[in-house]
Each structure stands twice: as C-alpha cells, then as structure tokens.
Scaffold this motif. Sequence first.
Motif, PDB file in Angstrom:
ATOM      1  N   UNK A   1     -13.892  72.276  26.320  1.00 34.68           N
ATOM      2  CA  UNK A   1     -14.291  71.610  24.967  1.00 34.68           C
ATOM      3  C   UNK A   1     -13.304  71.784  24.009  1.00 34.68           C
ATOM      4  N   UNK A   2     -12.995  72.983  23.662  1.00 34.40           N
ATOM      5  CA  UNK A   2     -12.236  73.404  22.549  1.00 34.40           C
ATOM      6  C   UNK A   2     -10.822  73.978  22.628  1.00 34.40           C
ATOM      7  N   UNK A   3     -10.423  74.114  23.800  1.00 36.89           N
ATOM      8  CA  UNK A   3      -9.010  74.671  23.929  1.00 36.89           C
ATOM      9  C   UNK A   3      -7.884  73.897  24.495  1.00 36.89           C
ATOM     10  N   UNK A   4      -8.453  72.742  25.306  1.00 35.63           N
ATOM     11  CA  UNK A   4      -7.239  72.108  26.135  1.00 35.63           C
ATOM     12  C   UNK A   4      -7.275  70.599  25.781  1.00 35.63           C
ATOM     13  N   UNK A   5      -6.169  70.040  25.856  1.00 33.60           N
ATOM     14  CA  UNK A   5      -5.884  68.715  25.772  1.00 33.60           C
ATOM     15  C   UNK A   5      -6.091  67.729  26.805  1.00 33.60           C
ATOM     16  N   UNK A   6      -7.299  66.901  26.789  1.00 30.87           N
ATOM     17  CA  UNK A   6      -7.615  66.058  27.759  1.00 30.87           C
ATOM     18  C   UNK A   6      -6.919  64.587  27.803  1.00 30.87           C
ATOM     19  N   UNK A   7      -6.405  64.286  26.468  1.00 31.07           N
ATOM     20  CA  UNK A   7      -5.984  62.801  26.405  1.00 31.07           C
ATOM     21  C   UNK A   7      -5.102  62.341  27.562  1.00 31.07           C
ATOM     22  N   UNK A   8      -4.124  63.192  27.944  1.00 29.73           N
ATOM     23  CA  UNK A   8      -3.296  62.663  28.764  1.00 29.73           C
ATOM     24  C   UNK A   8      -2.877  63.493  30.000  1.00 29.73           C
ATOM     25  N   UNK A   9      -2.831  63.048  31.339  1.00 33.85           N
ATOM     26  CA  UNK A   9      -2.610  63.753  32.470  1.00 33.85           C
ATOM     27  C   UNK A   9      -1.184  64.016  32.272  1.00 33.85           C
ATOM     28  N   UNK A  10      -0.538  64.917  32.979  1.00 30.99           N
ATOM     29  CA  UNK A  10       0.770  65.585  32.928  1.00 30.99           C
ATOM     30  C   UNK A  10       1.396  65.674  34.150  1.00 30.99           C
ATOM     31  N   UNK A  11       2.664  65.863  34.193  1.00 31.05           N
ATOM     32  CA  UNK A  11       3.477  66.013  35.323  1.00 31.05           C
ATOM     33  C   UNK A  11       3.063  67.248  36.079  1.00 31.05           C
ATOM     34  N   UNK A  12       2.730  68.143  35.494  1.00 31.34           N
ATOM     35  CA  UNK A  12       2.332  69.527  36.198  1.00 31.34           C
ATOM     36  C   UNK A  12       1.031  69.548  36.771  1.00 31.34           C
ATOM     37  N   UNK A  13       0.043  68.400  36.253  1.00 33.06           N
ATOM     38  CA  UNK A  13      -1.236  68.197  37.072  1.00 33.06           C
ATOM     39  C   UNK A  13      -1.046  67.319  38.103  1.00 33.06           C
ATOM     40  N   UNK A  14      -0.051  66.437  38.291  1.00 33.32           N
ATOM     41  CA  UNK A  14       0.329  65.460  39.429  1.00 33.32           C
ATOM     42  C   UNK A  14       1.198  66.477  40.327  1.00 33.32           C
ATOM     43  N   UNK A  15       1.707  67.544  40.131  1.00 28.24           N
ATOM     44  CA  UNK A  15       2.347  68.621  40.900  1.00 28.24           C
ATOM     45  C   UNK A  15       1.192  69.469  41.662  1.00 28.24           C
TER      46      UNK A  15
ATOM     47  N   UNK B   1      -2.562  73.413  34.181  1.00 27.50           N
ATOM     48  CA  UNK B   1      -1.659  72.111  33.920  1.00 27.50           C
ATOM     49  C   UNK B   1      -1.928  71.594  32.974  1.00 27.50           C
ATOM     50  N   UNK B   2      -2.821  72.014  31.789  1.00 28.09           N
ATOM     51  CA  UNK B   2      -3.236  71.453  30.709  1.00 28.09           C
ATOM     52  C   UNK B   2      -2.487  72.141  29.442  1.00 28.09           C
ATOM     53  N   UNK B   3      -1.925  71.187  28.402  1.00 28.94           N
ATOM     54  CA  UNK B   3      -1.659  71.786  27.019  1.00 28.94           C
ATOM     55  C   UNK B   3      -2.860  72.197  26.366  1.00 28.94           C
ATOM     56  N   UNK B   4      -2.514  73.082  25.170  1.00 35.28           N
ATOM     57  CA  UNK B   4      -3.470  73.341  24.270  1.00 35.28           C
ATOM     58  C   UNK B   4      -3.819  72.013  23.319  1.00 35.28           C
ATOM     59  N   UNK B   5      -5.067  72.068  22.900  1.00 36.35           N
ATOM     60  CA  UNK B   5      -5.444  71.012  22.277  1.00 36.35           C
ATOM     61  C   UNK B   5      -4.752  71.314  20.688  1.00 36.35           C
ATOM     62  N   UNK B   6      -4.124  70.145  20.192  1.00 38.36           N
ATOM     63  CA  UNK B   6      -3.445  70.457  18.748  1.00 38.36           C
ATOM     64  C   UNK B   6      -4.380  69.755  17.813  1.00 38.36           C
ATOM     65  N   UNK B   7      -3.750  70.462  16.650  1.00 36.15           N
ATOM     66  CA  UNK B   7      -4.752  70.042  15.464  1.00 36.15           C
ATOM     67  C   UNK B   7      -4.561  68.674  15.043  1.00 36.15           C
ATOM     68  N   UNK B   8      -5.249  67.768  14.464  1.00 37.33           N
ATOM     69  CA  UNK B   8      -4.893  66.551  13.778  1.00 37.33           C
ATOM     70  C   UNK B   8      -4.662  66.626  12.471  1.00 37.33           C
ATOM     71  N   UNK B   9      -3.811  66.049  11.821  1.00 39.59           N
ATOM     72  CA  UNK B   9      -3.557  65.869  10.359  1.00 39.59           C
ATOM     73  C   UNK B   9      -3.979  64.642   9.712  1.00 39.59           C
ATOM     74  N   UNK B  10      -4.771  64.815   8.724  1.00 36.95           N
ATOM     75  CA  UNK B  10      -5.263  63.569   8.234  1.00 36.95           C
ATOM     76  C   UNK B  10      -4.687  63.766   6.519  1.00 36.95           C
ATOM     77  N   UNK B  11      -4.400  62.586   5.879  1.00 41.48           N
ATOM     78  CA  UNK B  11      -4.134  62.611   4.602  1.00 41.48           C
ATOM     79  C   UNK B  11      -5.445  63.058   3.717  1.00 41.48           C
TER      80      UNK B  11
END
Length: 677
Positions: free
Chosen positions: A389-403, A457-467
């Motif tokens: 929910x709050x720690x990992x990026x779920x937007x895109x699979x990774x090569x590490x996940x495929x491995x 296999x997942x990266x950390x979720x990154x903050x989003x920047x809004x003007x």
Amino acid sequence: MNAPVLPESSPFTSEQRNWLNGFLAGLANVGFGSLAQASAAAGIASAAGNGSSISASPVTSKLPVLILFGSQSGTAEGLAMALADKLKAYAGKSVQFQPRVVGMDKFQDIDFAAESRILMLSSTWGDGDMPDHAVAFWEWLKSPQAPSLAHAAFAVMGLGDRNYTRFCQAGKNLDGRCADLGATRLLPLCECDTDYEAKADAWMDEAMNALETHAGGQALPPDAMPEPSANGSANGSANSASKSAANASGYTPANGSTLAIPAPVLNGNAVASANGKALSAPINGQHAALSASSAAAGASATYGRKHPFPAPLLENHPLNAKGSGKDTRHLAFSLLGSGLEYKVGDALGVFPRNCYELVDRIILSLNCLGNERVTLDDGEATALRAALISKLDLRRGSEKLLLGLRAESRNLGETRRLRDLLEDPAQANAYLTGRDVLDVLEDFPHTRLDAQTFTGSLAKIAPRLYSISSSPKENPGEVHLTVGVVRYASGHRLRRGVASTFLAERVPLGMTVPVFIQPTSHFTLPSQPGKPIIMVGPGTGVAPFRAFLQERRNTGDTGRNWLFFGDQRRRLDFLYSEEFVAMEASGFLTKMDLAFSRDQDEKVYVQTRMLEQSKELFAWLEDGAHFYVCGDAKRMAKDVEEALLHVIAKESGKGLDGAKAYLDGMKSQKRYQRDVY
C-alpha cells in the motif's frame, strides 16, 4: 635563534619545501611550540631524505572538482549540492577536494581546458530531452566547437523514470559525448529511477573513491598547498609570506580542523543531502558556512523529502462542471506548525498510497493472505499488505520480477517465454512498458513467488511533484494543488493514477498526507517588478499561473499580465473561471485568451490563439516580457515553442534562424521558462 630550514635532500618538491620552511618560520616567530620541536621536525625530514625509515603524516592537496548539473524540478541541483558537501567532508588518504557547483546554463563561464575532473548530474524530461537550462550546453557539447576533454576524467549520474521509453537519455547523451571528446570515464553511467536516493548516495561514494584513485598517480598541481599535520592537526600559523602564497593558491589553513557546517534553512527546511546529512548553503553556486545563530533558528524546521510533514487536507472539490469528461480537483492542505515555507513556482512533493483494490488483487495473485512478514531493502520489517500500500511501486513490472519468476517457474511454456524475454533486454523493456505488476503476475499464472522474493523485486514508491497553485501571501499557512485525476480502461480493468486517485478518492478531509516542498530555481517571477509576463497553461498547467497572479496582486506589482488557457469545453472545463474572469474584469489580468478545443468543429488550442495574437505578442516580447509555459512536455510544450518561433520569425522579419537566436537570447536572460512534465 634562527628558524630551522629543511635540507634540499628532504623528500618534498621545491614548492612543498618552501611552504614548510615558511610554516616552521612562522612557528618560530609566534612562539607556538618549542623551537626544539621544530628542529626535531627538520631533523626527521633530513633523516627521511637520507633514506631513514620514519612514519610521516600524509601530505594532502586541494583537488578542484567541477560539478555540473542539469535540473528541471530541482532534484539534480539538490543532489549536486549534496555531492559537493560530501566532497568537502571527504577524509581521503592523500587528497582533499575543492568542489565547484555550476548549472549547465552557465557553461560559457567555464574554461574546460582547465578542468581535469568533471562530475555531471542531469535529469531527463519529456521524450528523452535535456532539462531546459541544459539544452544550450548540450547543443554546444555535440557541436564542432566542443573542446577536447582528453585531459579530463569524468563521471555522469542520470535521473529518469523507467516508465518512459528513453529512460535517463540525457545522462546517456552526456556520458557518451564526454567519452567521444576523449575524457577518461571514472565510473560507468549511473542510471537512477524515481527511487534514486540509495543509488545516488552509493554513486557519490564511488565517485569520491574513483577521484582519489585517479589523483593518486598524479604529481601535486603547482598551486596545490600541502597541509602539514602533527598529531592530526597543524597547530600553528605560517608567516606573512606563506599566508600570501596560500591565499594566492585559493587555500587558507584552518588550524587543521574540520569546520562543522550547520544545516541551512531553505524554504523553512533544514536542507538534507541524499544521505540525510546537512548541506551548506548555496551562494552563487558555491557552498558557504552559516552562522551558529542561523542554524539555531532553523533547528526545529526539519521537514523535507526524508522527513515529510503530515499535512491535513482542508479542501477537495471538483473544478470541472457536471458532464465533463475530466475530473480536475482543487486541493488545499494546511502547513500550520510545519515550519515549511514556499514561493510561487515551487512544487509540492506528495507521498501517495497505492490503490487498495489493486493491492488486494496482487495479494490474491500471489496466493498470500497479506499478513506475511517481509523485510524491505532499508531493513524495515512490515506486513506484505502494508508494504504494497505505502512502500512499493506497483506501476511497472521490472526485470528483477521477471528473473524471480524465471527462477521459480516449473511450467515449460512460461519458462520458455521468460527465458526469451530475459535474453533480449530490448524485448523485455518493450514487454514491461505499459504493464503494471499485476499484469506481469497474471501473465504467468502458473508461477508463484513467495512474499519476500516478490517485494524484493520492486522499487520504493516515489513522491509525486505537483506545481503549487497558490501564493503564500494570499493563503498563509496553506498550500493549494490543481490535480487532474487519471482513470482509464486497459486490459479489461480500470487503471488509476497512483497519486491523483489517492488524493481525490482515498483521503477524507482532515486526514494527513506526507508532503514536502521542492524548491525551484528556474521557474520564478521576474526579479524586477513591473515586467510584463505571458503565461501559457492549458488544463492543469494553469496551476502555477494562478499562484503567479495571486502573488503579483498581493505584492502590488504593476506589470502587465497575459494568460493563455485552454481545455475541452468552456462551460465544463474552464478551471478557476470565476477567479480569472474577475481578475480580467478588474484590469489586473491585462489579457486572457481562451482556447476550448471541442466547442467548435475545428480544434482550437493555445498555440492557435498565440498565432492569432502574433503582432501584440511580439510587441510584449520586445517590451521585455517574460514568457512561461506549464503542462504536457510531449506535445503541448513543443507545439507552443514552435508557435512562438513562428511569431518571432514573422514579426521580426528575421526568419526562422533569427527567431531561434532571439529565443536563445530570451533563454539566456531567463525570460523563457518552462515547467513541463
């Protein structure tokens, strides 16, 4: 008594020997330490010269390092400052570094023939583009006028987002071109994703070690002042002659002590480096120590990217009328008690949470319950569901996940498919583009991963920047955002923008959201009051211009204001219509040109209105107007720039080449600024 003099047979160069003789003379003149000790030092040096075995303190030299940054939102600039801070504090075996931080837009001020150590940090924007203020540098670097860099060593850090096809392309361009110009590569290109902190910090350490290794085989530069050491400190002072020599070389002895640099305050934050350490304050591209009183004043203001402030949500209301095909929200957060301050043009960083429905479907696909314990890369132990929910990026699979799937696959068809993907990186990248983590898991339904392998296999979720779409002068204690909510159907399910739907759907009023201020150094109002401004911001791109107008109104700036705004339909999609119409009616908003693409058969966009207003638009430019663009980088920003070039070419009579030169001049004067994404 005469001061001792090092014999010519001592193991030092003539420059080093002269400096040490001056240092010993200074000891004698000021009576710091006994002359017997000084004589002993001379005797030791003489013994060393005669081949005796002694233990001597290392001689250090100040090695200049040029740090060039290309930054769009401020991240690369912040990392460049952090790198300089680490270089200054580096306790190497035989060297000390003297870093200089320069934006790539200042490249003409640099004598590259004199720069032997160059570290570059650059973000990538749009479709693999250089940041705006690095464009001219890149054009020059790839031109026939670029200098030979055969004398220099370099390393490059690229910042990007793997969701874009040309990931870290700006960094790749710089790395390849420096090598083409003959420079020695200290390290392979570092490619950082949105979760860049750990990788960037590791690269900085590697770069410092590589710089020291590279310097190890070199003689001291003629102007390098060796720093004598006795029990870890040079407890003495040189005579006036040696002081003059030290000042001429740019090195001033500091009694051998390492100066503690207090944390600076930037926008109310104690600014932290990539590894969480305090930075020194940037002044004219350099670092300077702050006074103890300044540090004390900002000691309590500790909120930033590493430690976001829990900001309560005050407002959440739609800006589109009922029946619109869009959902744009006005959001307001309280900053009371945070110590955070911002200026117009800055961005607000938001740490989002993933969609709960998506998380539950992933847990089901893993054949897990959600309460399984997992350990994240930073050592934090938590439940699987909480991590998703709050720690990992779920937007895109990774090569590490495929491995990971390949290692666990027992299905022949899936094993063969995974093998084929992993043997061809281009094919794997093409497969992963547009697929989120659930897509990948559902593509290989016969292969199961345990919770720890999966989360690893997942990266950390990154903050989003809004003007930011508010002025702090008009909205004290608050910060406003204008957020377009992303929802679309693909692959038989509804996709949701991570941050936009989090803010719009899953944060009730009063609930807190982790936020921080991302300062800007490139997207700002004119420093001189009274200058006219032209703002082009269709859709949510209007956000910073609402802030600009609020700021100018509250400061009493009499400069003329011209806004170009566009969207689909005026009745449904005119964001902040009441505010802007009232500003225009009062005369404060001098001109407002609107472009609603679907209110007529022929599509009309903001660039259409620019071309229609060609003569007056150019007259404003000739009168010193600053031109701003905010919004989509892939199409809108490029179309607007093309329209602007046509306006200049037509009205100046200088043709397209002359228009490009005119626009380059505006860029160098910081009169053409973009906040694009």
